[in-house]
Design an enzyme around this catalytic site. Structure first.
Site, PDB file in Angstrom:
ATOM      1  CG  PHE A 165      43.153  10.757 -15.903  1.00 23.98           C
ATOM      2  CD1 PHE A 165      43.380   9.979 -17.036  1.00 23.98           C
ATOM      3  CD2 PHE A 165      43.679  12.035 -15.877  1.00 23.98           C
ATOM      4  CE1 PHE A 165      44.117  10.462 -18.100  1.00 23.98           C
ATOM      5  CE2 PHE A 165      44.420  12.530 -16.939  1.00 23.98           C
ATOM      6  CZ  PHE A 165      44.640  11.745 -18.057  1.00 23.98           C
ATOM      7  CB  ALA A 166      39.079  10.732 -10.385  1.00 25.50           C
TER       8      ALA A 166
ATOM      9  N   GLY B 244      32.437 -12.778 -20.558  1.00 25.85           N
ATOM     10  CA  GLY B 244      32.474 -11.401 -21.040  1.00 25.85           C
ATOM     11  C   GLY B 244      33.739 -10.993 -21.754  1.00 25.85           C
TER      12      GLY B 244
ATOM     13  CE1 TYR C 202      36.424   1.815 -15.814  1.00 30.93           C
ATOM     14  CE2 TYR C 202      36.640   0.271 -17.652  1.00 30.93           C
ATOM     15  CZ  TYR C 202      37.039   1.421 -17.000  1.00 30.93           C
ATOM     16  OH  TYR C 202      38.045   2.194 -17.525  1.00 30.93           O
TER      17      TYR C 202
ATOM     18  CE  LYS D  85      36.153   5.135 -17.148  1.00 24.85           C
ATOM     19  NZ  LYS D  85      36.920   6.337 -16.775  1.00 24.85           N
TER      20      LYS D  85
ATOM     21  CB  SER E 249      36.894   2.490 -20.947  1.00 21.65           C
ATOM     22  OG  SER E 249      37.163   1.114 -21.102  1.00 21.65           O
TER      23      SER E 249
ATOM     24  CG  ASP F 110      44.342  10.561  -6.878  1.00 21.79           C
ATOM     25  OD1 ASP F 110      43.925   9.730  -6.037  1.00 21.79           O
ATOM     26  OD2 ASP F 110      44.678  10.258  -8.029  1.00 21.79           O
TER      27      ASP F 110
END
Length: 331
Positions: free
Chosen positions: A74-75, A282, A142, A146, A118, A32
């Site tokens: 996860f990063a 949005g 974002y 993903k 996500s 991390d």
């Protein structure tokens, strides 16, 4: 038991997942860069490396000296408003740096990969509850990043025989005794409401009260972070089974913004001042997952995701943090 490399393990979901992996007897190593995570969130017993996932040489050195059975990824940058105003850094961090990670893993012949994706990949849903095969039309960078990484991982699974699981969270919420949400700035509904309850904010803003929903406010599907961690650990059961699998993590049940406000008021025992604002661009009226696939294929079942338990756990963690800060300030 597995030896698991966790990227972003100093963040909210990542740290809880690390704690659960340890509790179940797995070995855990975290990388991390602490850009949004916290070193003190990494559980005791976890090996920690301060490292950016885009640092090819650093990752190569780590993997040269350690052998991992699986990677939990996860990063990522995850602040949606920032993804709209500054998309470049999201593509750089969430896509380009992640591809660097994938290539280093490929060099090291590590093929088991569990990806923190996500519900943002779906964008404005055409129907609810949302099925994994429904159209994907992200409305911010974002969600686009993903989805791009999911697509890259599908090619890695096809070409290199990787075993990949993508877990699409809906609304992660709640806390454990030791770990909870610590975003800066905070954008999530329950932590914001708890800040109001403790006088750290004057009011809570409700964005839009004219949606086509029972009380006019948005409906969302909330999942306790412990249940999300449980889904990741169940995905380990698919190790060494080549192919790409994608799962929604949600309940198939929604609560409105006002219902969450009322739940917080019940738990904290005080009124939360709210201010009604215009809709945000949005924001879908309803986001609701169909969890049928993950329940059937992985045997996942949420155990902590009642709204009361989610709010109560977050409130208790918030009180603990407040006491911890108070004690620290007196030293």
């Amino acid at each position: 038991m597995a030896n698991v490399l966790v990227t972003g393990g100093a963040g909210y979901v990542g740290s809880v997942c690390c704690a659960e992996l340890l509790r179940q007897g797995h070995s855990v190593t975290v990388v991390d860069d602490l850009s949004t995570g916290f070193k003190d969130a990494v559980p005791a017993g976890v090996a920690f490396f301060y490292l950016d996932i885009g640092n090819r040489a650093g990752l190569q050195s780590l993997l040269h000296n350690n052998r991992f059975d699986a990677v939990f990824h996860f990063a990522a940058k995850a602040l949606v408003p920032e993804s709209v105003s500054n998309p470049g850094v999201f593509f750089e961090q969430n896509v380009a740096s992640s591809i660097t990670l994938l290539e280093v893993l490929r060099e090291a012949a590590i093929k088991n990969f569990i990806f923190s994706s996500s519900a943002a990949v779906y964008g404005m849903p055409e129907r609810v509850p949302i099925d994994e095969d429904d159209p994907k039309n992200p409305v911010n960078s974002y969600g686009e990043t993903k989805l791009m990484l999911e697509r890259a991982l599908e090619w890695y699974a096809r070409a290199y025989g990787w075993s990949v699981t993508a877990l699409r969270y809906f609304n992660a919420a709640g806390a454990t005794v030791e770990l909870g949400e610590r975003h800066d700035p905070e954008t999530h509904i329950i932590p914001l409401l708890l800040q109001v309850a403790l006088g750290e904010r004057k009011f809570f803003s409700v964005y839009g009260d004219d949606y086509d929903t029972p009380d006019g406010t948005c409906l969302r599907d909330y999942v306790h972070v412990l249940d999300i961690a449980g889904a990741h650990i169940r995905a380990l059961g698919k190790m060494n089974q080549p192919g790409m699998r994608s799962y929604n993590i949600g309940l198939g049940q929604t609560y409105s913004v006002l219902q969450v406000c009322q739940a917080v008021e019940r738990v904290v025992g005080r009124t939360i001042p709210i201010r009604h604002e215009k809709r945000r661009a949005g924001d879908p009226a309803v986001l609701c997952a169909s969890p049928a696939r993950i329940m059937q294929e992985l045997g996942w079942k949420p155990e902590h995701s009642s709204l009361e338990e989610i709010v109560s756990s977050a409130w208790q963690r918030k009180l603990n943090q407040t006491r911890e800060r108070s004690v620290s300030s007196r030293k």
